[in-house]
Design a protein around this motif. Structure first.
Motif, PDB file in Angstrom:
ATOM      1  N   LYS A  41       0.830  -1.200   0.000  1.00 22.42           N
ATOM      2  CA  LYS A  41       0.000   0.000   0.000  1.00 22.42           C
ATOM      3  C   LYS A  41       0.868   1.255   0.000  1.00 22.42           C
ATOM      4  N   LYS A  42       0.412   2.257  -0.733  1.00 23.46           N
ATOM      5  CA  LYS A  42       1.177   3.503  -0.818  1.00 23.46           C
ATOM      6  C   LYS A  42       1.004   4.327   0.460  1.00 23.46           C
ATOM      7  N   PRO A  43       2.097   4.706   1.139  1.00 27.16           N
ATOM      8  CA  PRO A  43       1.986   5.559   2.336  1.00 27.16           C
ATOM      9  C   PRO A  43       1.340   6.898   1.994  1.00 27.16           C
ATOM     10  N   CYS A  44       0.729   7.526   2.969  1.00 25.68           N
ATOM     11  CA  CYS A  44       0.057   8.806   2.742  1.00 25.68           C
ATOM     12  C   CYS A  44       1.075   9.875   2.342  1.00 25.68           C
ATOM     13  N   CYS A  47       0.891  13.022   5.209  1.00 28.04           N
ATOM     14  CA  CYS A  47       1.463  12.910   6.561  1.00 28.04           C
ATOM     15  C   CYS A  47       2.459  11.756   6.675  1.00 28.04           C
ATOM     16  N   HIS A  48       2.635  10.986   5.563  1.00 23.87           N
ATOM     17  CA  HIS A  48       3.607   9.890   5.492  1.00 23.87           C
ATOM     18  C   HIS A  48       3.246   8.707   6.397  1.00 23.87           C
ATOM     19  N   ASN A  49       2.012   8.644   6.842  1.00 24.15           N
ATOM     20  CA  ASN A  49       1.569   7.522   7.654  1.00 24.15           C
ATOM     21  C   ASN A  49       1.400   6.282   6.765  1.00 24.15           C
ATOM     22  N   THR A  50       1.763   5.114   7.295  1.00 32.71           N
ATOM     23  CA  THR A  50       1.679   3.881   6.510  1.00 32.71           C
ATOM     24  C   THR A  50       0.388   3.102   6.754  1.00 32.71           C
ATOM     25  N   ASN A  60      -9.577   3.295 -13.152  1.00 34.34           N
ATOM     26  CA  ASN A  60      -8.623   2.186 -13.090  1.00 34.34           C
ATOM     27  C   ASN A  60      -7.369   2.514 -12.279  1.00 34.34           C
ATOM     28  N   VAL A  61      -7.431   3.549 -11.430  1.00 35.28           N
ATOM     29  CA  VAL A  61      -6.305   3.927 -10.564  1.00 35.28           C
ATOM     30  C   VAL A  61      -6.713   3.672  -9.114  1.00 35.28           C
ATOM     31  N   GLN A  62      -5.873   2.963  -8.366  1.00 36.03           N
ATOM     32  CA  GLN A  62      -6.171   2.625  -6.980  1.00 36.03           C
ATOM     33  C   GLN A  62      -6.255   3.877  -6.109  1.00 36.03           C
ATOM     34  N   MET A  63      -7.323   3.966  -5.298  1.00 36.68           N
ATOM     35  CA  MET A  63      -7.506   5.078  -4.373  1.00 36.68           C
ATOM     36  C   MET A  63      -7.243   4.611  -2.944  1.00 36.68           C
ATOM     37  N   TYR A  64      -6.799   5.538  -2.095  1.00 34.09           N
ATOM     38  CA  TYR A  64      -6.509   5.244  -0.693  1.00 34.09           C
ATOM     39  C   TYR A  64      -7.102   6.326   0.209  1.00 34.09           C
ATOM     40  N   GLN A  65      -7.280   5.975   1.483  1.00 35.48           N
ATOM     41  CA  GLN A  65      -7.638   6.957   2.498  1.00 35.48           C
ATOM     42  C   GLN A  65      -6.750   6.727   3.714  1.00 35.48           C
ATOM     43  N   CYS A  66      -6.168   7.819   4.206  1.00 38.29           N
ATOM     44  CA  CYS A  66      -5.253   7.725   5.349  1.00 38.29           C
ATOM     45  C   CYS A  66      -6.049   7.592   6.654  1.00 38.29           C
ATOM     46  N   ARG A  67      -5.656   6.678   7.520  1.00 34.58           N
ATOM     47  CA  ARG A  67      -6.343   6.499   8.806  1.00 34.58           C
ATOM     48  C   ARG A  67      -6.015   7.634   9.769  1.00 34.58           C
TER      49      ARG A  67
END
Length: 333
Positions: A41-44, A47-50, A60-67
């Protein structure tokens, strides 16, 4: 059937197949898979949180949400590929860059405007800063290369424009700096470090800032007898310094004391920069990083894929691109 075609027909067919392959984005997909397999998983990027969530895909691009900071971002956020509308032409663009094609030639080849061609180039080059060697050790040769200070593209020159490159005169008749010094250090075991410094004549302080903490304890620094290098070495007792008289090209008593590797690298750098018909002094470090990175990739078989992997792994490339673009000033230490 293919072997029965003429050479020009074979070449035309290969070009069409290559363009079709690029439009399908297969190399980008393969590079993305490699990055994910290595990194997960790509770190944020904020804030660089993993600790992050996967939040589906968009186009077709993976999305993320930082905790931690709760911000959303994508797999390409911060990379050269972020906010690119024509990703299908990205592989073709890298292929043209590998050939050393001009911005105009690339725009005509891919059907994009010159402004887009320029922006894409510097977004890509902005991702290469992370490949600059962090440490140099062993025997390290060092010297500087002078390039004419260029205001290519500027609309408010404070001097009369030069008609040709041969009109350049080095720091004569003026207090203004007219050159960019490329501080070059080459490990005899392989690594190359290049740093652009706008300076009339290098000082020991500028050399110190250019190297930073890159020379490891016990490094043997080989230079000519230029005084600033002696002063720099004297103020850094953790390194050993060996010199020779410049006009002799090597030490008469010890033939291993020379900077032939640096001279060779300077010749290759001039040949690399020549097709660009002058590089604006706002962007010399980008081109120096390009030269050094491309030199490394010559030893691999999948250079195009490695360019994309490098871009996808650079989370600050987009910010660096805008830093260069908004601060249209010459590179100084």
């Amino acid at each position: 059937i293919f072997s029965g075609l003429g050479f020009e027909q074979q070449q035309a067919l290969l070009d069409e197949l290559l363009q079709e392959h690029e439009l399908q984005g297969k190399i980008i997909d393969a590079a993305t898979a490699d990055v994910l397999a290595t990194r997960g998983k790509k770190p944020c990027p904020h804030c660089h949180n993993t600790k992050v969530y996967k939040r589906g895909k968009l186009n077709n691009v993976q999305m993320y949400q930082c905790r931690y900071c709760d911000k959303w971002y994508s797999e390409t956020t911060g990379t050269p590929l972020w906010d690119i509308k024509l990703k299908s032409k990205w592989q073709g663009y890298l292929r043209c860059m590998e050939k050393g094609m001009s911005l105009k030639a690339i725009s005509e080849e891919l059907g994009i405007c010159i402004r887009t061609s320029f922006d894409w180039r510097h977004k890509i080059l902005g991702s290469l800063d992370r490949f600059v060697p962090q440490t140099l050790s062993g025997v390290v040769e060092s010297d500087e290369l002078e390039l004419a200070l260029s205001h290519k593209g500027a609309r408010d020159l404070e001097r009369a424009p030069r008609k040709r490159g041969t009109d350049f005169k080095r720091n004569t008749g003026t207090d203004d700096v007219t050159v960019v010094q490329v501080v070059t250090a080459v490990e005899r075991k392989g690594e190359t470090f290049l740093k652009a410094v706008e300076s009339k004549r290098l000082t020991s302080q500028e050399i110190d800032k250019a190297f930073g903490n890159k020379l490891a304890q016990g490094t043997v620094l080989v230079t000519d007898s230029h005084v600033p290098y002696k002063s720099y070495a004297k103020s850094n007792p953790r390194i050993k310094h060996k010199t020779f008289i410049s006009k002799d090209h090597t030490d008469k008593k010890d033939r291993s004391i020379h900077v032939q590797a640096v001279n060779k690298k300077h010749k290759e750098l001039r040949d690399f920069l020549d097709p660009f018909n002058g590089v604006s002094s706002k962007y010399p470090q980008n081109y120096l990083n390009w030269f050094a990175y491309a030199d490394k990739l010559r030893q691999t078989k999948s250079t195009l894929k490695q360019w994309i992997v490098g871009g996808l792994s650079a989370s600050q490339a987009y910010d660096l691109f805008w830093l260069f673009k908004e601060n249209a000033v010459n590179i100084r230490i």
